[in-house]
Motif scaffolding. Structure first.
Motif, short mmCIF file in Angstrom:
data_model
loop_
_atom_site.label_atom_id
_atom_site.label_comp_id
_atom_site.label_asym_id
_atom_site.label_seq_id
_atom_site.Cartn_x
_atom_site.Cartn_y
_atom_site.Cartn_z
N LEU A 76 0.81 -1.22 0.00
CA LEU A 76 0.00 0.00 0.00
C LEU A 76 0.85 1.27 0.00
O LEU A 76 0.44 2.29 -0.56
CB LEU A 76 -0.93 0.01 1.21
N ILE A 77 2.02 1.24 0.65
CA ILE A 77 2.83 2.45 0.74
C ILE A 77 3.92 2.51 -0.33
O ILE A 77 4.66 3.49 -0.40
CB ILE A 77 3.47 2.58 2.14
N LEU A 78 3.99 1.48 -1.17
CA LEU A 78 5.09 1.38 -2.13
C LEU A 78 5.18 2.61 -3.03
O LEU A 78 6.27 3.12 -3.31
CB LEU A 78 4.93 0.11 -2.97
N ASP A 79 4.06 3.10 -3.53
CA ASP A 79 4.08 4.20 -4.50
C ASP A 79 3.78 5.56 -3.88
O ASP A 79 3.58 6.54 -4.61
CB ASP A 79 3.06 3.91 -5.62
N LEU A 80 3.72 5.65 -2.56
CA LEU A 80 3.50 6.95 -1.93
C LEU A 80 4.75 7.81 -2.07
O LEU A 80 5.88 7.32 -1.98
CB LEU A 80 3.15 6.78 -0.45
N LYS A 81 4.56 9.11 -2.25
CA LYS A 81 5.68 10.04 -2.43
C LYS A 81 6.52 10.12 -1.16
O LYS A 81 6.01 10.11 -0.05
CB LYS A 81 5.16 11.43 -2.79
N ARG A 82 7.83 10.21 -1.36
CA ARG A 82 8.77 10.32 -0.24
C ARG A 82 9.65 11.56 -0.45
O ARG A 82 10.73 11.46 -1.02
CB ARG A 82 9.65 9.07 -0.14
N PRO A 83 9.18 12.73 0.00
CA PRO A 83 9.98 13.95 -0.17
C PRO A 83 11.24 13.91 0.69
O PRO A 83 11.29 13.24 1.72
CB PRO A 83 9.03 15.06 0.29
N PHE A 84 12.27 14.67 0.25
CA PHE A 84 13.52 14.73 1.02
C PHE A 84 13.31 15.64 2.22
O PHE A 84 12.95 16.81 2.08
CB PHE A 84 14.66 15.25 0.16
N LYS A 85 13.55 15.12 3.44
CA LYS A 85 13.34 15.91 4.64
C LYS A 85 14.32 15.45 5.71
O LYS A 85 14.49 14.25 5.93
CB LYS A 85 11.90 15.75 5.15
N ASP A 103 12.16 9.31 5.83
CA ASP A 103 11.72 8.73 4.57
C ASP A 103 10.21 8.63 4.44
O ASP A 103 9.70 8.37 3.35
CB ASP A 103 12.32 7.33 4.38
N GLU A 104 9.51 8.81 5.55
CA GLU A 104 8.07 8.62 5.50
C GLU A 104 7.34 9.88 5.93
O GLU A 104 7.89 10.74 6.62
CB GLU A 104 7.65 7.43 6.35
N THR A 105 6.07 9.97 5.52
CA THR A 105 5.24 11.14 5.78
C THR A 105 4.02 10.73 6.60
O THR A 105 3.78 9.53 6.80
CB THR A 105 4.76 11.74 4.45
N PRO A 106 3.22 11.69 7.06
CA PRO A 106 1.97 11.34 7.76
C PRO A 106 1.03 10.49 6.91
O PRO A 106 0.22 9.74 7.45
CB PRO A 106 1.36 12.71 8.08
N VAL A 107 1.16 10.58 5.59
CA VAL A 107 0.31 9.75 4.71
C VAL A 107 0.66 8.28 4.90
O VAL A 107 -0.23 7.42 4.94
CB VAL A 107 0.47 10.17 3.24
N VAL A 162 -2.09 5.48 6.18
CA VAL A 162 -2.44 4.28 5.42
C VAL A 162 -2.26 3.03 6.29
O VAL A 162 -3.12 2.14 6.34
CB VAL A 162 -1.58 4.18 4.14
N ARG A 163 -1.14 2.98 7.01
CA ARG A 163 -0.90 1.83 7.89
C ARG A 163 -1.94 1.77 9.00
O ARG A 163 -2.43 0.70 9.36
CB ARG A 163 0.51 1.89 8.47
N GLU A 164 -2.29 2.93 9.56
CA GLU A 164 -3.27 2.97 10.64
C GLU A 164 -4.64 2.49 10.15
O GLU A 164 -5.36 1.79 10.86
CB GLU A 164 -3.38 4.37 11.23
N ALA A 165 -5.00 2.88 8.92
CA ALA A 165 -6.28 2.43 8.36
C ALA A 165 -6.29 0.91 8.23
O ALA A 165 -7.30 0.25 8.53
CB ALA A 165 -6.50 3.08 7.00
N LEU A 166 -5.18 0.34 7.78
CA LEU A 166 -5.09 -1.11 7.65
C LEU A 166 -5.16 -1.79 9.02
O LEU A 166 -5.86 -2.79 9.19
CB LEU A 166 -3.80 -1.50 6.92
N VAL A 167 -4.46 -1.24 10.01
CA VAL A 167 -4.50 -1.79 11.37
C VAL A 167 -5.92 -1.76 11.92
O VAL A 167 -6.41 -2.75 12.48
CB VAL A 167 -3.54 -1.01 12.30
N ASN A 168 -6.60 -0.61 11.77
CA ASN A 168 -7.97 -0.49 12.26
C ASN A 168 -8.89 -1.51 11.61
O ASN A 168 -9.76 -2.10 12.26
CB ASN A 168 -8.51 0.92 12.02
N CYS A 169 -8.70 -1.72 10.32
CA CYS A 169 -9.50 -2.71 9.60
C CYS A 169 -9.30 -4.10 10.18
O CYS A 169 -10.26 -4.82 10.47
CB CYS A 169 -9.12 -2.68 8.11
N LEU A 170 -8.05 -4.49 10.38
CA LEU A 170 -7.74 -5.84 10.84
C LEU A 170 -8.11 -6.04 12.31
O LEU A 170 -8.57 -7.11 12.70
CB LEU A 170 -6.25 -6.14 10.63
#
Length: 325
Positions: A278-287, A295-299, A303-311
């Motif tokens: 799910l996160i493979l193609d999410l944008k990773r801006p330099f920060k 390497d990761e953003t709040p997005v 996405v991970r939190e949505a998957l956790v809540n689902c499961l």
């Protein structure tokens, strides 16, 4: 006691999930009031405002109530009638009377029913008159949804029940070790990591000690770290499915399924595999933060939190399973 000033903004907190409902009630309490009460109590609570109507543009206007004292008496008589409503959750303060100019309105604050109290149902009909709230509507609960609420009534949760016929050694040890590594990377030196797998799982709530001192997985632990064929003994409807659809003429272009047989099929491994997709193609801006690249953003987190809540919130006794499409 009549409160002189009424402001709709007071109930703005109920806008989320549409937890506000308005009814004219000029001819008395509407029959649908009790469906709404059941639905709100079984879902996430809300407010019902009597003596108000909604315009087509979404704005409200007061219609006023006649014989407010009679309506209040009838309301309390009905909600306390076990042949009509299975349980009254309201206190005296949950029914408020306001004056708006020359009009009077009533505001009913409906709390969420505790797990032990659900489902709230009507007309002595548990399976046909239990309601839930979805967006703007109130819907009858299916038989499976009612059974799910009944299973959740016990203070000792179903998921925390030990399975005496299964030993910890029968779980997927690679999944447990992977979880250990993940815990260590996030919380270096966590006290649980000093224990062997049996006690480690007890500390997580994935296992319990029985009266004879032996350690057995809980139903939670089985879902989290078991093998799919073992999980099916306890949860016959268990099914996890991730489908990727990138081409219109192909049924799916990628799939991860708990029944494929080439991996354990448990919830933890499914989360690891699917979250990576799910996160493979999410944008990773330099920060940089403190000279360390982030390497990761709040997005990614969302996405991970949505998957956790689902499961976590899925009812694995219910058919159809979890499908991520």
């Amino acid at each position: 006691m009549v409160k002189e000033k009424f402001e709709l903004s007071k109930f703005d907190e109920y806008r989320e999930d549409n937890r506000r409902e308005v009814k004219s009630a000029r001819g008395g309490l509407p029959n649908s009031l009790w469906d709404i009460y059941s639905a709100m109590a079984n879902t996430y609570g809300g407010v019902i405002i009597l003596g108000v109507k909604e315009n087509e543009d979404g704005s409200w206007y007061t219609t006023g109530l006649r014989d407010v004292s009679v309506i209040k008496k009838f309301f309390w008589d009905t909600i306390n009638n076990r042949n009509k409503v299975s349980l009254n959750l309201l206190r005296e303060a949950d029914l408020e009377e306001y004056s708006v100019g020359e009009d009077y309105i009533l505001v009913v604050h409906v709390p969420v029913a505790d797990r032990e109290q659900r489902p709230i149902y009507l007309n002595n009909n548990l399976f046909d008159c239990s309601f839930k709230r979805n967006h703007e509507g109130d819907y009858r609960c299916t038989r499976q949804e009612v059974q799910s609420m009944l299973r959740d009534q016990t203070r000792k949760t179903v998921d925390g029940t030990a399975l005496p016929d299964i030993s910890v050694s029968e779980l997927d040890q690679d999944s447990i070790q992977s979880y250990r590594y993940a815990l260590e990377s996030k919380h270096r030196g966590h006290p649980f990591l000093q224990f062997r797998n049996g006690e480690f799982l007890v500390r997580l709530g994935a296992a319990r000690k029985t009266e004879d001192g032996s350690i057995h997985p809980t139903k939670d632990g089985l879902l989290m770290f078991g093998y799919e064929y073992m999980i099916l003994y306890e949860y016959p409807q268990f099914f996890l499915d991730y489908q990727e659809h990138l081409l219109p003429n192909v049924r799916w272009t990628d799939r991860i399924c708990s029944q494929s047989g080439d991996w354990s099929g448990n919830v933890y491994e499914f989360f690891k595999r699917v979250s990576a997709k799910l996160i493979l193609d999410l944008k990773r801006p330099f920060k940089l933060v403190d000279m360390v690249r982030m390497d990761e953003t709040p997005v990614h987190d969302a996405v991970r939190e949505a998957l956790v809540n689902c499961l976590v919130n899925a009812d694995y006794y219910v058919s159809r399973g979890v499908v991520i499409s």
